[in-house]
Motif scaffolding. Structure first.
Motif, PDB file in Angstrom:
ATOM      1  N   ARG A 160     -20.091  37.302   7.574  1.00 47.68           N
ATOM      2  CA  ARG A 160     -21.061  38.239   8.171  1.00 47.68           C
ATOM      3  C   ARG A 160     -22.464  37.789   7.772  1.00 47.68           C
ATOM      4  NH1 ARG A 160     -20.710  42.001  11.675  1.00 47.68           N
ATOM      5  NH2 ARG A 160     -21.898  43.905  11.493  1.00 47.68           N
ATOM      6  N   THR A 161     -23.330  37.648   8.792  1.00 47.86           N
ATOM      7  CA  THR A 161     -24.673  37.115   8.566  1.00 47.86           C
ATOM      8  C   THR A 161     -25.714  37.987   9.251  1.00 47.86           C
ATOM      9  OG1 THR A 161     -23.805  34.863   8.423  1.00 47.86           O
ATOM     10  CG2 THR A 161     -26.142  35.082   8.919  1.00 47.86           C
ATOM     11  N   LEU A 162     -26.789  38.232   8.548  1.00 48.06           N
ATOM     12  CA  LEU A 162     -27.932  38.963   9.092  1.00 48.06           C
ATOM     13  C   LEU A 162     -28.966  37.952   9.575  1.00 48.06           C
ATOM     14  CD1 LEU A 162     -29.612  42.078   7.877  1.00 48.06           C
ATOM     15  CD2 LEU A 162     -31.020  40.037   7.937  1.00 48.06           C
ATOM     16  N   VAL A 163     -29.474  38.174  10.779  1.00 47.17           N
ATOM     17  CA  VAL A 163     -30.541  37.331  11.334  1.00 47.17           C
ATOM     18  C   VAL A 163     -31.697  38.253  11.692  1.00 47.17           C
ATOM     19  CG1 VAL A 163     -31.204  35.644  13.086  1.00 47.17           C
ATOM     20  CG2 VAL A 163     -28.816  35.757  12.307  1.00 47.17           C
ATOM     21  N   ASP A 218     -28.968  39.191  22.221  1.00 46.73           N
ATOM     22  CA  ASP A 218     -27.707  39.457  22.926  1.00 46.73           C
ATOM     23  C   ASP A 218     -26.880  38.182  23.063  1.00 46.73           C
ATOM     24  OD1 ASP A 218     -28.473  42.122  23.180  1.00 46.73           O
ATOM     25  OD2 ASP A 218     -29.178  41.879  25.257  1.00 46.73           O
ATOM     26  N   THR A 219     -27.546  37.074  23.367  1.00 48.83           N
ATOM     27  CA  THR A 219     -26.857  35.783  23.490  1.00 48.83           C
ATOM     28  C   THR A 219     -26.213  35.388  22.162  1.00 48.83           C
ATOM     29  OG1 THR A 219     -28.362  35.049  25.225  1.00 48.83           O
ATOM     30  CG2 THR A 219     -27.177  33.330  24.026  1.00 48.83           C
ATOM     31  N   LEU A 220     -26.930  35.579  21.062  1.00 48.37           N
ATOM     32  CA  LEU A 220     -26.378  35.235  19.739  1.00 48.37           C
ATOM     33  C   LEU A 220     -25.201  36.132  19.371  1.00 48.37           C
ATOM     34  CD1 LEU A 220     -29.696  34.526  17.826  1.00 48.37           C
ATOM     35  CD2 LEU A 220     -27.952  32.851  18.513  1.00 48.37           C
ATOM     36  N   LEU A 221     -25.282  37.404  19.711  1.00 42.86           N
ATOM     37  CA  LEU A 221     -24.167  38.316  19.433  1.00 42.86           C
ATOM     38  C   LEU A 221     -22.908  37.842  20.156  1.00 42.86           C
ATOM     39  CD1 LEU A 221     -25.986  41.764  19.612  1.00 42.86           C
ATOM     40  CD2 LEU A 221     -24.991  40.703  17.575  1.00 42.86           C
ATOM     41  N   LYS A 222     -23.054  37.422  21.393  1.00 46.84           N
ATOM     42  CA  LYS A 222     -21.907  36.914  22.160  1.00 46.84           C
ATOM     43  C   LYS A 222     -21.423  35.582  21.598  1.00 46.84           C
ATOM     44  CE  LYS A 222     -23.300  39.195  26.371  1.00 46.84           C
ATOM     45  NZ  LYS A 222     -24.100  39.039  27.571  1.00 46.84           N
ATOM     46  N   PHE A 250     -26.990  26.304  13.471  1.00 46.54           N
ATOM     47  CA  PHE A 250     -27.171  26.415  14.919  1.00 46.54           C
ATOM     48  C   PHE A 250     -28.633  26.731  15.259  1.00 46.54           C
ATOM     49  CE2 PHE A 250     -27.280  28.980  18.807  1.00 46.54           C
ATOM     50  CZ  PHE A 250     -26.774  28.054  19.706  1.00 46.54           C
ATOM     51  N   LEU A 251     -29.195  27.734  14.600  1.00 46.24           N
ATOM     52  CA  LEU A 251     -30.570  28.146  14.902  1.00 46.24           C
ATOM     53  C   LEU A 251     -31.605  27.105  14.466  1.00 46.24           C
ATOM     54  CD1 LEU A 251     -30.428  31.918  13.932  1.00 46.24           C
ATOM     55  CD2 LEU A 251     -30.439  30.941  16.233  1.00 46.24           C
ATOM     56  N   ALA A 252     -31.339  26.399  13.392  1.00 50.85           N
ATOM     57  CA  ALA A 252     -32.296  25.434  12.842  1.00 50.85           C
ATOM     58  C   ALA A 252     -32.334  24.123  13.627  1.00 50.85           C
ATOM     59  CB  ALA A 252     -31.973  25.152  11.374  1.00 50.85           C
ATOM     60  N   ASP A 253     -31.373  23.914  14.513  1.00 49.68           N
ATOM     61  CA  ASP A 253     -31.366  22.709  15.339  1.00 49.68           C
ATOM     62  C   ASP A 253     -32.208  22.978  16.585  1.00 49.68           C
ATOM     63  OD1 ASP A 253     -30.870  20.545  16.998  1.00 49.68           O
ATOM     64  OD2 ASP A 253     -28.706  20.544  16.650  1.00 49.68           O
ATOM     65  N   ILE A 254     -33.387  22.413  16.633  1.00 50.96           N
ATOM     66  CA  ILE A 254     -34.321  22.688  17.732  1.00 50.96           C
ATOM     67  C   ILE A 254     -33.717  22.364  19.094  1.00 50.96           C
ATOM     68  CG2 ILE A 254     -35.513  20.452  17.767  1.00 50.96           C
ATOM     69  CD1 ILE A 254     -38.157  22.197  17.914  1.00 50.96           C
ATOM     70  N   GLU A 255     -32.789  21.422  19.142  1.00 52.92           N
ATOM     71  CA  GLU A 255     -32.164  21.058  20.410  1.00 52.92           C
ATOM     72  C   GLU A 255     -31.265  22.164  20.959  1.00 52.92           C
ATOM     73  OE1 GLU A 255     -31.150  16.833  21.076  1.00 52.92           O
ATOM     74  OE2 GLU A 255     -31.576  16.629  18.918  1.00 52.92           O
ATOM     75  N   ASN A 256     -30.948  23.168  20.140  1.00 48.82           N
ATOM     76  CA  ASN A 256     -30.137  24.299  20.599  1.00 48.82           C
ATOM     77  C   ASN A 256     -30.965  25.411  21.246  1.00 48.82           C
ATOM     78  OD1 ASN A 256     -27.644  23.247  19.880  1.00 48.82           O
ATOM     79  ND2 ASN A 256     -27.763  24.069  17.803  1.00 48.82           N
ATOM     80  N   LEU A 257     -32.283  25.306  21.240  1.00 53.69           N
ATOM     81  CA  LEU A 257     -33.125  26.372  21.808  1.00 53.69           C
ATOM     82  C   LEU A 257     -32.673  26.840  23.195  1.00 53.69           C
ATOM     83  CD1 LEU A 257     -36.782  25.462  20.782  1.00 53.69           C
ATOM     84  CD2 LEU A 257     -35.484  27.477  20.101  1.00 53.69           C
ATOM     85  N   PRO A 258     -32.412  25.936  24.144  1.00 52.45           N
ATOM     86  CA  PRO A 258     -32.006  26.411  25.466  1.00 52.45           C
ATOM     87  C   PRO A 258     -30.676  27.175  25.457  1.00 52.45           C
ATOM     88  CG  PRO A 258     -32.705  24.110  25.573  1.00 52.45           C
ATOM     89  CD  PRO A 258     -32.593  24.478  24.119  1.00 52.45           C
ATOM     90  N   THR A 306     -26.724  41.543  13.055  1.00 53.32           N
ATOM     91  CA  THR A 306     -25.702  40.957  12.196  1.00 53.32           C
ATOM     92  C   THR A 306     -24.664  40.342  13.117  1.00 53.32           C
ATOM     93  OG1 THR A 306     -24.596  43.102  12.019  1.00 53.32           O
ATOM     94  CG2 THR A 306     -26.020  42.452  10.186  1.00 53.32           C
ATOM     95  N   VAL A 307     -24.159  39.183  12.728  1.00 55.65           N
ATOM     96  CA  VAL A 307     -23.161  38.479  13.532  1.00 55.65           C
ATOM     97  C   VAL A 307     -21.938  38.160  12.681  1.00 55.65           C
ATOM     98  CG1 VAL A 307     -24.830  37.503  15.164  1.00 55.65           C
ATOM     99  CG2 VAL A 307     -24.244  36.227  13.109  1.00 55.65           C
ATOM    100  N   SER A 308     -20.839  37.949  13.378  1.00 53.91           N
ATOM    101  CA  SER A 308     -19.560  37.677  12.720  1.00 53.91           C
ATOM    102  C   SER A 308     -19.348  36.175  12.574  1.00 53.91           C
ATOM    103  CB  SER A 308     -18.419  38.307  13.526  1.00 53.91           C
ATOM    104  OG  SER A 308     -18.604  39.687  13.644  1.00 53.91           O
ATOM    105  N   ALA A 309     -20.102  35.575  11.686  1.00 53.28           N
ATOM    106  CA  ALA A 309     -20.005  34.141  11.415  1.00 53.28           C
ATOM    107  C   ALA A 309     -20.628  33.872  10.050  1.00 53.28           C
ATOM    108  CB  ALA A 309     -20.723  33.335  12.494  1.00 53.28           C
ATOM    109  N   SER A 310     -20.296  32.724   9.497  1.00 48.75           N
ATOM    110  CA  SER A 310     -20.859  32.378   8.190  1.00 48.75           C
ATOM    111  C   SER A 310     -22.347  32.066   8.305  1.00 48.75           C
ATOM    112  CB  SER A 310     -20.133  31.175   7.596  1.00 48.75           C
ATOM    113  OG  SER A 310     -20.503  29.990   8.286  1.00 48.75           O
ATOM    114  N   ARG A 311     -23.051  32.261   7.213  1.00 47.77           N
ATOM    115  CA  ARG A 311     -24.489  31.981   7.175  1.00 47.77           C
ATOM    116  C   ARG A 311     -24.779  30.532   7.547  1.00 47.77           C
ATOM    117  NH1 ARG A 311     -27.745  29.111   4.282  1.00 47.77           N
ATOM    118  NH2 ARG A 311     -29.852  29.713   3.808  1.00 47.77           N
ATOM    119  N   ASP A 312     -24.003  29.598   6.988  1.00 46.66           N
ATOM    120  CA  ASP A 312     -24.264  28.181   7.260  1.00 46.66           C
ATOM    121  C   ASP A 312     -24.092  27.858   8.742  1.00 46.66           C
ATOM    122  OD1 ASP A 312     -24.832  27.740   4.611  1.00 46.66           O
ATOM    123  OD2 ASP A 312     -22.905  26.802   4.144  1.00 46.66           O
ATOM    124  N   THR A 313     -23.070  28.421   9.371  1.00 48.05           N
ATOM    125  CA  THR A 313     -22.841  28.189  10.797  1.00 48.05           C
ATOM    126  C   THR A 313     -24.022  28.701  11.615  1.00 48.05           C
ATOM    127  OG1 THR A 313     -20.446  28.301  10.530  1.00 48.05           O
ATOM    128  CG2 THR A 313     -21.308  28.719  12.741  1.00 48.05           C
TER     129      THR A 313
END
Length: 145
Positions: A92-95, A122-126, A20-28, A9-16
């Motif tokens: 709050r969003t669950l991934v 861990d990277t997403l949590l940060k 971010f995750l759905a944009d393939i260019e963000n993979l790195p 779970t992360v401290s951000a809105s679901r849309d945000t």
């Protein structure tokens, strides 16, 4: 066959989080060292990864929060990693990730992918200002494998 679920779970809105995750260019930016860089060649995304050069693809649905991430040496050899993004509240969003062992994949390769998924979490949590990793026992321990 090994299947490894990982949920945060992360401290951000679901849309945000979803955007971010759905944009393939963000993979790195979030894959925990798995994807070093992306290239668009011959109409397909190619990633330089910890496992060598791979074709990568995503099928996404913003309405349902579904991201079906696929990677492999060719489209015929894709491995699916389903990702689900669910709003728990406005901030709050669950991934949820499901790492699925590929056909004839050696245990040590799957273990390395599991380690890289943990680093990605861990990277997403940060990135999203904190949150929590939710421990789920491997499905084999539950008798579901």
């Amino acid at each position: 066959m090994n299947i490894h679920p990982l949920t945060i779970t992360v401290s951000a809105s679901r849309d945000t989080v979803f955007n971010f995750l759905a944009d393939i260019e963000n993979l790195p930016k979030w894959t925990g060292g798995w994807c070093e860089r992306l290239m668009l060649q011959r109409g397909r995304w190619w990633a330089l990864t910890a496992e060598g050069e791979q074709v990568v693809d995503m099928e996404t649905s913003a309405g349902t929060g579904v991201i079906d991430f696929r990677a492999g040496s060719s489209p015929e050899r894709f491995r699916l990693t389903p990702i689900r993004v669910v709003a728990l509240s406005t901030r709050r969003t669950l991934v949820s990730f499901i790492l699925i062992e590929g056909p004839d994949e050696p245990d040590e390769v799957f273990a390395r992918r599991r380690e890289l998924l943990q680093r990605a979490a861990d990277t997403l949590l940060k990135r999203f200002g904190g949150g929590e990793l939710h421990s789920v026992p491997p499905l084999a321990e539950l008798g579901l494998n």
